[in-house]
Design an enzyme around this catalytic site. Structure first.
Site, PDB file in Angstrom:
ATOM      1  N   GLU A 339       2.854 -33.178  16.560  1.00  0.00           N
ATOM      2  CA  GLU A 339       1.717 -33.579  16.700  1.00  0.00           C
ATOM      3  C   GLU A 339       1.459 -33.837  14.715  1.00  0.00           C
ATOM      4  OE1 GLU A 339      -1.452 -32.452  19.457  1.00  0.00           O
ATOM      5  OE2 GLU A 339      -1.414 -31.668  18.072  1.00  0.00           O
TER       6      GLU A 339
HETATM    7  C1  TNX Z   1      -2.216 -30.200  22.154  1.00  0.00           C
HETATM    8  S1  TNX Z   1       0.710 -28.962  22.652  1.00  0.00           S
HETATM    9  C2  TNX Z   1      -1.233 -29.276  20.687  1.00  0.00           C
HETATM   10  C3  TNX Z   1      -2.284 -28.338  20.666  1.00  0.00           C
HETATM   11  C4  TNX Z   1      -3.713 -28.252  21.396  1.00  0.00           C
HETATM   12  C5  TNX Z   1      -3.490 -28.731  22.489  1.00  0.00           C
HETATM   13  C6  TNX Z   1      -4.249 -28.426  22.743  1.00  0.00           C
HETATM   14  C7  TNX Z   1       1.004 -29.130  21.225  1.00  0.00           C
HETATM   15  C8  TNX Z   1       2.362 -29.199  20.981  1.00  0.00           C
HETATM   16  N1  TNX Z   1      -0.182 -29.516  20.479  1.00  0.00           N
HETATM   17  O1  TNX Z   1      -2.648 -28.197  18.961  1.00  0.00           O
HETATM   18  O2  TNX Z   1      -4.246 -26.848  20.915  1.00  0.00           O
HETATM   19  O3  TNX Z   1      -3.171 -29.968  22.532  1.00  0.00           O
HETATM   20  O4  TNX Z   1      -4.800 -28.993  24.847  1.00  0.00           O
END
Ligand code: TNX
Length: 524
Positions: A339
């Site tokens: 992300e």
């Molecule tokens: C996505 S999964 C994220 C996290 C969040 C999570 C909550 C991922 C690699 N990144 O930063 O905590 O969703 O479910």
């Protein structure tokens, strides 16, 4: 044949020795059925011989070699037997007392044990033999044995209590080399004791990795000696405005040691180039967004980024990775990489490539969330699939092994249903049957078993901040992932799992686990 002779000789000697000392009392064991015991994960093969082994005050543990790790496994077994039954069972005792009901941990070079962590467990009326190639196999084997020790003793067979273990054979080995759980200690901090309790529970179900998400926008959780403000400033925050916390390097080593005693590897993660607000609050030169940097207590993602074009940022990363790599005996260093919405695509690529070089320089293999396939990663890197299937396929094409953590199936922070007390629901609800009913080997079309390193269940902590809340989300679902990671696909059967799971309630209660009493289970 040579091996069989050796075993026969040892047991022959023991029998002769026992026979000379005092006549053995003939015990009429009740009918047992090893094949229908509530073992999780389900072993490859279980053959029942329907009698019993009496674990009792004269039982002793012997370990075949002066291998310190193997002897430590013997002591671990002894401690756990004491916790469960109160019996004090010596290990390699030098005694002239006749050895009753021996538990023997034997280091074998059998070709049938070539898969790491495999073991054979032979339970007879007067002895238990655990055959393994190495201590990790012995450790997995004793978990099976511990699961077979009943909660209650039988006090009617002799004039002292016996814990009757069903007799027969267990032949077992894991499906995947990597069976992990992840704990996000960044959104909310979890104490060393809370992490240890989780490790202890995971080890009972044969997990072998705990991935610690040590940094995020809301907090930096590990002391770095060369960059002290990371914890002086960056550790003071968490989701919701609490006071945060961090592990000193001593605390971290304590966790690693505790995990190592349970043959669990700690995988450290420093999430970057996004998810880095806490680092940039501590050292503003790291920031690449140019926006004002303030401590963050919310739950949004994707707003922070390191400056990927500054040499000093890579110098910082080099020193951070060096310190953590030196403390971490495991082969992996997780760089996050998810992300990074505030990092330009070209910068992201450049960054991942540079950081992999740093990770390799410090002797580790890079692991990253599935977006890292957008970088120029080497074929030894590990991609952790969470959302985008095409990323997993791209990784496989590049020769990378994949850890499967599909959010829709394996995210422990997803609610069970709309009534769940904690958790999120962006990837959907994950009731226990959804958690269990998927096959990692066929989950992504085009991804074969050879591409898969294993399975990991991540627990993000936006909505949880202590052991009780952690356990509500993690139990009983981790047991589903334990089985998917260890047991052969043919042995994974929901109806059968449900029955075995129901019987874990006694263990959960004994261990003070605040599990979610899923309505899908007919709890005992
Ligand atoms: C996505 S999964 C994220 C996290 C969040 C999570 C909550 C991922 C690699 N990144 O930063 O905590 O969703 O479910």
């Amino acid at each position: 044949m040579k091996l069989l002779l050796k075993i026969a000789l040892i047991f022959g000697l023991i029998l002769v020795f026992a026979a000379c000392k005092e006549p053995k009392i003939q015990i009429q064991y009740p009918h047992t059925d090893l094949a229908s015991e509530a073992l999780i994960p389900k072993p490859v093969k279980t053959i029942a011989t329907h009698s019993g082994f009496g674990l009792e005050k004269n039982t002793m543990i012997y370990v075949s070699e002066k291998d310190t790790q193997l002897v430590a496994v013997g002591h671990f077994l002894s401690h756990k037997i004491k916790d469960k039954t109160g019996l004090v069972i010596p290990v390699n005792a030098d005694t002239d007392q006749s050895p009753h009901n021996l538990i023997y941990i034997y280091k074998s070079d059998s070709v049938n044990l070539k898969v790491p962590e495999s073991y054979q467990l032979y339970i007879k009326e007067d002895s238990i033999l655990i055959n393994t190639k190495n201590a990790s196999g012995a450790f997995r084997g004793i978990q099976t044995l511990l699961q077979l020790v009943p909660e209650m003793s039988n006090d009617t067979l002799t004039d002292y209590p016996l814990w009757v273990v069903p007799t027969g054979k267990v032949i077992d080995s894991p499906k995947f080399e990597y069976r992990g759980a992840m704990l996000d200690v960044a959104r909310h901090f979890f104490s060393v004791e809370e992490v240890k309790k989780y490790i202890d529970l995971l080890a009972y179900y044969k997990f072998n990795a705990l991935h610690l998400h040590l940094s995020d926008d809301q907090g930096w959780r590990l002391e770095i000696k060369s960059w002290p403000k990371l914890t002086q400033i960056g550790a003071k925050t968490e989701v919701g405005g609490g006071t945060g916390g961090y592990y000193t390097q001593g605390d971290y080593q304590d966790i690693i040691q505790y995990a190592a005693e349970r043959f669990v590897t700690i995988i450290p993660e420093i999430d970057m180039p996004g998810h880095t607000n806490a680092a940039s609050v501590s050292y503003p030169f790291l920031d690449g967004t140019g926006k004002p940097i303030k401590p963050y207590h919310g739950t949004r993602v994707g707003f922070s980024s390191f400056d990927t074009r500054k040499d000093t940022v890579y110098q910082f990363i080099d020193e951070v990775v060096k310190e953590i790599a030196e403390l971490s005996p495991g082969p992996y260093f997780h760089i996050g990489g998810d992300e990074s919405h505030s990092t330009k695509k070209s910068d992201y690529k450049y960054f991942v490539n540079k950081v992999e070089g740093i990770v390799q320089k410090h002797g580790k293999i890079m692991v990253g969330w599935d977006e890292i396939v957008d970088g120029d990663i080497s074929s030894e890197a590990i991609a952790q699939h969470w959302r985008t299937e095409s990323n997993a396929l791209k990784a496989a094409e590049n020769g990378n092994k994949i850890i499967l953590s599909p959010a829709k199936k394996a995210y422990l922070d997803m609610k069970y249903d709309s009534l769940s007390k904690y958790g999120l629901d962006w990837a959907g609800h994950i009731p226990l049957d959804v958690a269990y009913n998927w096959d990692p080997e066929t989950y992504i079309e085009g991804l074969s078993k050879e591409n898969i390193l294993g399975v990991e269940a991540p627990l993000w902590s936006e909505t949880i901040s202590n052991s009780a809340e952690l356990e509500y989300l993690a139990f009983p679902r981790t047991l589903a992932y334990a089985e998917l990671g260890w047991s052969s696909s043919e042995n994974c059967d929901w109806e059968d799992f449900k029955i075995r799971l129901a019987q874990q309630a006694i263990f959960f209660e004994q261990m003070n686990v605040s599990y979610y009493p899923s309505p899908l289970i007919d709890w005992k």
